[in-house]
Motif scaffolding. Structure first.
Motif: not given
Length: 334
Positions: A18-31
């Motif tokens: 959530e913090a990364a998205l708020e910063r405008g980062d391009e986010v991928s998750t692996l799980n």
């Protein structure tokens, strides 16, 4: 940044995403993709980290600016992921724990306190301290100075699935007379999960490496302030009845264990709430007010309901037997 979060659906991982998205980062998750759905705007990569080939297929040959690993896995699992990413990721942030330090912790300890033995090739995660230290060594083996080891203390705030503040909030919600482990002046040291997330992302952006004790400043709050503030932000009508810890133990009520204030036998451990965090503060760690942490945790509980307890944490019933509590309260003056 282009960011990969290993995990990303629970507690620390969710806060980081959530913090990364708020910063405008391009986010991928692996799980494994078996719990919460990814947040809008997140690219979800599905793989079981215990299967290296599955992880390799999910990651393909993609590159990232930074990766943050939130998993509590056996060291070999951490090592295999780190090896796959070592040549295509600039920074590796590992959510570690103060638990990597050898017990008993010395008072006022910083990053240089003695460490538990760890094996980066181990498949055993039964001993938390040893497994976490092994995970640190695995990350260092692959990333060296490009690795950030965030040795977190007690993490509170929204999404907590350990059973500390959510348990207390639900207990306060019942109202009436409520046992609390004296003294109210007992100091507490904690960090809001969102402050940990923001700091780790800032470190990733700066390519800051090294080991840091990451929690709030010592002496910032007391147990009494924690519980009275919780009553204020929730508007709950309840009376805190402060009882001597030895009395609680004699009645089979290990209150305080959930916050690291004492061990199950009633003894008071050293070093739990007085860590030296000057290094992290010097590198930009900031902390929000207690009231904000508690109010936002309460709002989250009211909105989403109680989280599914983690398998590696005690049942909330461990902290308090309702019948035993009432028997003791009946003996204490109004």
């Amino acid at each position: 940044m282009k960011l990969l979060v290993l995990g990303g659906t629970h507690h620390v991982g969710r806060a980081i995403v959530e913090a990364a998205l708020e910063r405008g980062d391009e986010v991928s998750t692996l799980n494994r993709g078996i719990s919460r759905q990814p947040a809008p705007g997140v690219r979800a990569l599905i793989a079981d980290r215990t299967n290296p080939e599955c992880v390799r297929r999910a990651l393909r040959d993609e590159e990232w600016d930074a990766v943050i690993d939130t998993g509590a896995w056996a060291p070999r699992v951490v090592r295999e992921s780190a090896r796959l990413l070592a040549d295509r990721t600039g920074h590796y942030g590992y959510v570690s724990s103060r638990g990597v330090h050898r017990w008993p912790w010395p008072a006022g300890a910083d990053e240089h306190a003695p460490l538990a033995h760890g094996d980066p090739g181990s498949t055993d995660d039964a001993d938390y301290a040893v497994a976490k230290r092994g995970g640190e060594l695995a990350v260092l083996e692959c990333f060296g100075a490009r690795a950030l080891l965030a040795r977190a203390g007690m993490i509170l705030g929204p999404y907590e699935d350990v059973g500390r503040i959510p348990w207390w909030l639900r207990r306060l919600e019942k109202g009436g007379r409520i046992l609390a482990p004296a003294p109210a002046e007992t100091p507490l040291q904690y960090l809001d999960v969102r402050d940990l997330a923001a700091w780790m992302l800032q470190c990733a952006e700066r390519s800051l490496g090294g080991a840091f004790t990451v929690t709030g400043p010592p002496g910032a709050i007391t147990l009494g302030e924690l519980l009275t503030t919780a009553l204020e932000v929730t508007g709950i009508d309840a009376e805190l009845v402060w009882a001597d810890p030895n009395l609680l133990v004699r009645h089979g009520l290990p209150l305080g264990v959930e916050l690291g204030l004492r061990l199950p036998d009633g003894s008071v451990p050293s070093g739990m709430h007085d860590a030296d965090v000057s290094a992290a503060l010097a590198e930009g760690l900031t902390t929000r007010p207690l009231r904000a942490t508690l109010a936002d945790t309460w709002t989250w509980l009211q909105t989403e309901g109680d989280p599914v307890p983690r398998a590696d944490t005690p049942s909330p019933d461990t902290w308090l037997d309702a019948a035993a509590e009432q028997r003791l309260l009946d003996q204490l003056p109004y």
